[in-house]
Design an enzyme around this catalytic site. Structure first.
Site, mmCIF file in Angstrom:
data_model
loop_
_atom_site.group_PDB
_atom_site.id
_atom_site.type_symbol
_atom_site.label_atom_id
_atom_site.label_comp_id
_atom_site.label_asym_id
_atom_site.label_seq_id
_atom_site.Cartn_x
_atom_site.Cartn_y
_atom_site.Cartn_z
ATOM 1 N N ASP A 19 0.836 -1.201 0.000
ATOM 2 C CA ASP A 19 0.000 0.000 0.000
ATOM 3 C C ASP A 19 0.876 1.259 0.000
ATOM 4 O OD1 ASP A 19 -2.170 -1.675 0.228
ATOM 5 O OD2 ASP A 19 -2.249 -1.505 2.414
HETATM 6 N N1 URA Z 1 -1.151 -6.000 3.796
HETATM 7 C C1 URA Z 1 -1.687 -4.759 3.835
HETATM 8 O O1 URA Z 1 -2.735 -4.536 4.414
HETATM 9 N N2 URA Z 1 -0.998 -3.774 3.198
HETATM 10 C C2 URA Z 1 0.193 -3.966 2.586
HETATM 11 O O2 URA Z 1 0.768 -3.016 2.066
HETATM 12 C C3 URA Z 1 0.723 -5.264 2.570
HETATM 13 C C4 URA Z 1 0.031 -6.264 3.188
#
Ligand code: URA
Length: 232
Positions: free
Chosen positions: A101
């Site tokens: 993310d």
């Molecule tokens: N899980 C999440 O919620 N976000 C990420 O960036 C990676 C794994």
């Protein structure tokens, strides 16, 4: 591989420049001038430009320390992409192996080897990934055990696979997952009534984020690191 693709992979030429060069009669394959851009070639053949051999394009593999504020995508949107942090030729051939993310930091692997990428990201490989989290609330023993057993996520038909959880302290934990569902870590913590404040990926398979890298830095993977993923 098509001759024009080979040339643009092996050099800094764009596909259009490669085509123009081929059509100009400057490129030979095993000693024969080829002007057909679609002519099929392989890495065993000797491909020359004006008599000088062009080495076969080798696959590239990098680890990057993703800073917050960058997206794991090939096109930038409201945020820049992690690919913009790479000072490499032919960036458009590189793929990001598994997404983080925009606010997540840590280890991202990048390659132009499609098979290697597939092995790493295929759900069947069950490649373990370790995340370091800070949480809004202390993690209760009950919540920890739920994560270890595998929680149900909203709108999903299958329970998550069991996670490995260890606590540094009540609001700092390490979580190892062998799946990669959408926003999985954040949704797993929400499912046990908590909230992720910071999320950082530290490990993918046997590859640890290099402690010498600062956010935004990257380096090529070593042969052992590449082979470790290829053996998954
Ligand atoms: N899980 C999440 O919620 N976000 C990420 O960036 C990676 C794994």
């Amino acid at each position: 591989m098509r001759l024009d693709r080979y040339l643009s992979h092996a050099t800094e030429l764009s596909r259009k420049q490669a085509r123009d060069l081929i059509k100009s009669g400057a490129i030979s394959v095993d000693g024969v001038i080829r002007v057909d851009c679609a002519h099929a070639v392989n890495s065993e053949q000797r491909i020359c430009c004006a008599g000088i051999e062009i080495a076969a394009p080798g696959p590239r593999y990098f680890m990057l320390y993703k800073p917050a504020g960058y997206i794991c995508a090939t096109k930038e949107g409201a945020h820049p992409t992690v690919l913009q942090l790479l000072d490499e030729p032919r960036r458009e051939h590189l793929q990001i192996a598994g997404r983080l993310d925009v606010d997540t930091t840590g280890l991202v692997l990048i390659t132009d080897d499609g098979q290697w990428n597939h092995r790493l990201t295929s759900p069947r490989s069950r490649c373990p990934k370790t995340y370091h989290l800070s949480l809004a609330e202390p993690l209760s023993m009950d919540a920890l055990q739920q994560l270890e057993r595998g929680v149900w996520l909203r709108h999903e038909h299958q329970r998550c696979l069991p996670a490995e959880v260890s606590r540094d302290d009540s609001q700092h934990i390490r979580l190892t997952l062998v799946e990669g569902r959408y926003h999985q870590v954040k949704r797993m913590l929400a499912a046990v009534g908590n909230r992720v404040v910071t999320l950082h990926r530290q490990r993918i398979g046997a590859i640890q984020l290099d402690p010498m890298l600062q956010p935004g830095d990257y380096r090529p993977l070593s042969a052992d690191e590449i082979d470790g993923i290829a053996a998954l």
